[in-house]
Design a protein around this motif. Structure first.
Motif, PDB file in Angstrom:
ATOM      1  N   GLU A 234      59.925  12.415  19.013  1.00  0.00           N
ATOM      2  CA  GLU A 234      59.887  12.355  17.554  1.00  0.00           C
ATOM      3  C   GLU A 234      59.043  10.909  17.355  1.00  0.00           C
ATOM      4  OE1 GLU A 234      60.424  13.350  14.710  1.00  0.00           O
ATOM      5  OE2 GLU A 234      61.977  14.987  14.760  1.00  0.00           O
ATOM      6  N   ASN A 235      58.764  10.107  16.779  1.00  0.00           N
ATOM      7  CA  ASN A 235      58.370   8.856  16.143  1.00  0.00           C
ATOM      8  C   ASN A 235      59.577   8.024  15.692  1.00  0.00           C
ATOM      9  OD1 ASN A 235      56.964   6.323  15.366  1.00  0.00           O
ATOM     10  ND2 ASN A 235      56.451   7.130  14.158  1.00  0.00           N
ATOM     11  N   LEU A 236      60.584   7.106  16.209  1.00  0.00           N
ATOM     12  CA  LEU A 236      61.207   6.423  15.808  1.00  0.00           C
ATOM     13  C   LEU A 236      61.250   5.475  15.567  1.00  0.00           C
ATOM     14  CD1 LEU A 236      63.687   7.142  18.841  1.00  0.00           C
ATOM     15  CD2 LEU A 236      62.966   8.620  17.687  1.00  0.00           C
ATOM     16  N   ASP A 237      61.924   4.706  13.791  1.00  0.00           N
ATOM     17  CA  ASP A 237      61.759   3.217  13.804  1.00  0.00           C
ATOM     18  C   ASP A 237      61.784   2.441  14.751  1.00  0.00           C
ATOM     19  OD1 ASP A 237      63.558   0.392  12.810  1.00  0.00           O
ATOM     20  OD2 ASP A 237      62.415   2.161  11.348  1.00  0.00           O
ATOM     21  N   GLU A 238      60.982   1.671  14.560  1.00  0.00           N
ATOM     22  CA  GLU A 238      61.546   0.259  15.377  1.00  0.00           C
ATOM     23  C   GLU A 238      62.674  -0.181  15.799  1.00  0.00           C
ATOM     24  OE1 GLU A 238      60.056  -3.297  12.469  1.00  0.00           O
ATOM     25  OE2 GLU A 238      58.934  -3.313  14.637  1.00  0.00           O
ATOM     26  N   LYS A 239      63.693   0.060  14.293  1.00  0.00           N
ATOM     27  CA  LYS A 239      64.674  -0.360  15.386  1.00  0.00           C
ATOM     28  C   LYS A 239      66.073   0.582  15.451  1.00  0.00           C
ATOM     29  CE  LYS A 239      64.586  -5.027  13.282  1.00  0.00           C
ATOM     30  NZ  LYS A 239      65.112  -6.313  14.341  1.00  0.00           N
ATOM     31  N   PHE A 240      65.393   1.694  15.150  1.00  0.00           N
ATOM     32  CA  PHE A 240      66.179   2.826  16.371  1.00  0.00           C
ATOM     33  C   PHE A 240      67.468   2.665  17.089  1.00  0.00           C
ATOM     34  CE2 PHE A 240      67.772   6.497  17.738  1.00  0.00           C
ATOM     35  CZ  PHE A 240      68.247   7.533  16.560  1.00  0.00           C
ATOM     36  N   TRP A 241      66.939   2.183  18.157  1.00  0.00           N
ATOM     37  CA  TRP A 241      67.633   1.765  19.689  1.00  0.00           C
ATOM     38  C   TRP A 241      68.741   0.892  19.123  1.00  0.00           C
ATOM     39  CZ3 TRP A 241      68.922   5.862  21.384  1.00  0.00           C
ATOM     40  CH2 TRP A 241      68.287   7.222  22.376  1.00  0.00           C
ATOM     41  N   GLU A 242      68.087  -0.484  18.861  1.00  0.00           N
ATOM     42  CA  GLU A 242      69.096  -1.361  18.340  1.00  0.00           C
ATOM     43  C   GLU A 242      70.404  -1.097  17.868  1.00  0.00           C
ATOM     44  OE1 GLU A 242      69.084  -5.744  16.123  1.00  0.00           O
ATOM     45  OE2 GLU A 242      67.097  -4.376  17.201  1.00  0.00           O
ATOM     46  N   HIS A 243      69.743  -0.622  16.103  1.00  0.00           N
ATOM     47  CA  HIS A 243      70.959  -0.334  15.271  1.00  0.00           C
ATOM     48  C   HIS A 243      71.512   1.066  16.316  1.00  0.00           C
ATOM     49  CE1 HIS A 243      69.020  -0.808  11.700  1.00  0.00           C
ATOM     50  NE2 HIS A 243      68.871  -2.045  12.634  1.00  0.00           N
ATOM     51  N   TYR A 244      71.750   2.181  17.094  1.00  0.00           N
ATOM     52  CA  TYR A 244      72.430   2.759  17.963  1.00  0.00           C
ATOM     53  C   TYR A 244      73.240   2.142  19.220  1.00  0.00           C
ATOM     54  CZ  TYR A 244      73.148   5.364  21.688  1.00  0.00           C
ATOM     55  OH  TYR A 244      74.120   6.479  22.954  1.00  0.00           O
ATOM     56  N   PHE A 245      72.951   0.686  19.789  1.00  0.00           N
ATOM     57  CA  PHE A 245      73.617   0.115  20.436  1.00  0.00           C
ATOM     58  C   PHE A 245      74.883  -0.487  20.033  1.00  0.00           C
ATOM     59  CE2 PHE A 245      70.153   1.030  23.430  1.00  0.00           C
ATOM     60  CZ  PHE A 245      71.288   1.898  24.443  1.00  0.00           C
ATOM     61  N   ILE A 246      74.107  -1.550  18.760  1.00  0.00           N
ATOM     62  CA  ILE A 246      74.793  -1.905  17.825  1.00  0.00           C
ATOM     63  C   ILE A 246      76.337  -0.976  18.003  1.00  0.00           C
ATOM     64  CG2 ILE A 246      75.740  -3.072  16.058  1.00  0.00           C
ATOM     65  CD1 ILE A 246      73.173  -3.634  15.871  1.00  0.00           C
ATOM     66  N   HIS A 247      76.216  -0.146  16.718  1.00  0.00           N
ATOM     67  CA  HIS A 247      76.739   0.832  16.596  1.00  0.00           C
ATOM     68  C   HIS A 247      77.609   1.468  17.700  1.00  0.00           C
ATOM     69  CE1 HIS A 247      78.058   5.384  15.766  1.00  0.00           C
ATOM     70  NE2 HIS A 247      78.832   4.456  14.465  1.00  0.00           N
ATOM     71  N   ARG A 248      76.910   1.430  18.929  1.00  0.00           N
ATOM     72  CA  ARG A 248      78.330   2.432  20.494  1.00  0.00           C
ATOM     73  C   ARG A 248      78.785   1.352  20.670  1.00  0.00           C
ATOM     74  NH1 ARG A 248      80.025   4.935  23.913  1.00  0.00           N
ATOM     75  NH2 ARG A 248      78.973   7.102  24.767  1.00  0.00           N
TER      76      ARG A 248
END
Length: 270
Positions: A234-248
């Protein structure tokens, strides 16, 4: 000391038999004859497992701490045969004496099997049992309180991505969520926030995580696995993993201890 000592002591002798039925049922046994009041003919319940039938004897000595002895389980072999069973299960809130263990072992053959669940082996299974079963017998119900795994001064709020409300506060945990959404350009984004704020961004098939369920370790692991599958090719938004790790990282501050059991239903909504 066993972490469940107070839990065991808080269960009444009668409820100990019903707890045995719930425990064995959760382990895959079929309850043929549940506990009942009055004379029981030398058995507290009868279960079947993998085609074999077992009488179950429940002994609840948690308050005194004494072990279960031969005298407590007199004529276990005769009782097993009386009820036309293939084996015997001892369900004990303390330990079994060596003498009783030796006697049971000495009777074991092709026509008689036995299995002992003592306080230690029962405790090994409890973290994998439904929290709803455990709270029936006195373990604090996680849904009635929340844990804080860091000192208050070290807690990092998790602001809703729309309104800025701390969605991990006690008041907002059950009113918040996270999930994966597809943007206008087809990219996947990771969002979290108040249900009222962000639910409008989800299509029917978008995976999402309810924060009340996410506080259980096994559910959070399941969510991580879901994400791994969803992002493949999949093509991910550039902030995808940043938001994921903040949430996690923020969620870890509020996870329930594993000894309170597991969430009883599926986590991922599709």
């Amino acid at each position: 000391m066993n972490i469940y000592d107070d839990f065991f002591k808080g269960i009444s002798p009668e409820d100990w038999e019903f707890f045995a039925a719930d425990f064995l049922g959760a382990r895959g046994c079929a309850i043929e004859l549940p506990p009942a009041r009055g004379a029981d003919g030398g058995k507290d319940l009868i279960v079947s497992f993998r085609g074999k039938r077992y009488i179950v004897s429940c002994k609840h000595f948690a308050c005194s701490g004494r072990s279960v002895t031969e005298r407590d389980e007199a004529s276990f072999l005769e009782r097993t045969k009386q009820h036309k069973a293939d084996g015997f299960i001892g369900f004990y809130s303390t330990l079994v004496s060596q003498a009783l263990q030796d006697r049971l072992k000495g009777c074991e053959d092709n026509s008689f099997e036995y299995l002992i669940f003592d306080k230690n082996s029962i405790s090994d299974y409890l973290p994998n049992m439904s929290c709803f079963i455990l709270q029936k017998y006195g373990l604090p119900a996680p849904n009635n309180f929340y844990y804080m795994n860091v000192p208050p001064e070290q807690y990092q709020p998790l602001p809703c991505m729309c309104c800025g409300e701390d969605i991990l506060s006690d008041e907002m945990i059950n009113l918040s969520m996270a999930g994966i959404v597809r943007g206008d350009l087809g990219q996947l984004g990771y969002i979290f926030g108040c249900k009222n704020c962000i639910s409008k961004y989800f299509d029917h098939y978008d995976p999402w995580l309810d924060h009340l369920e996410a506080l259980y370790v096994e559910q959070l692991i399941g969510w991580d696995r879901c994400i791994q599958e969803c992002v493949k090719d999949e093509n991910l938004d550039e902030k995808f993993w940043e938001h994921y790790f903040i949430h996690r990282a923020a969620l870890v501050q509020r996870l329930y201890p594993s000894h309170l059991g597991v969430y009883p239903t599926a986590l991922i909504q599709w």
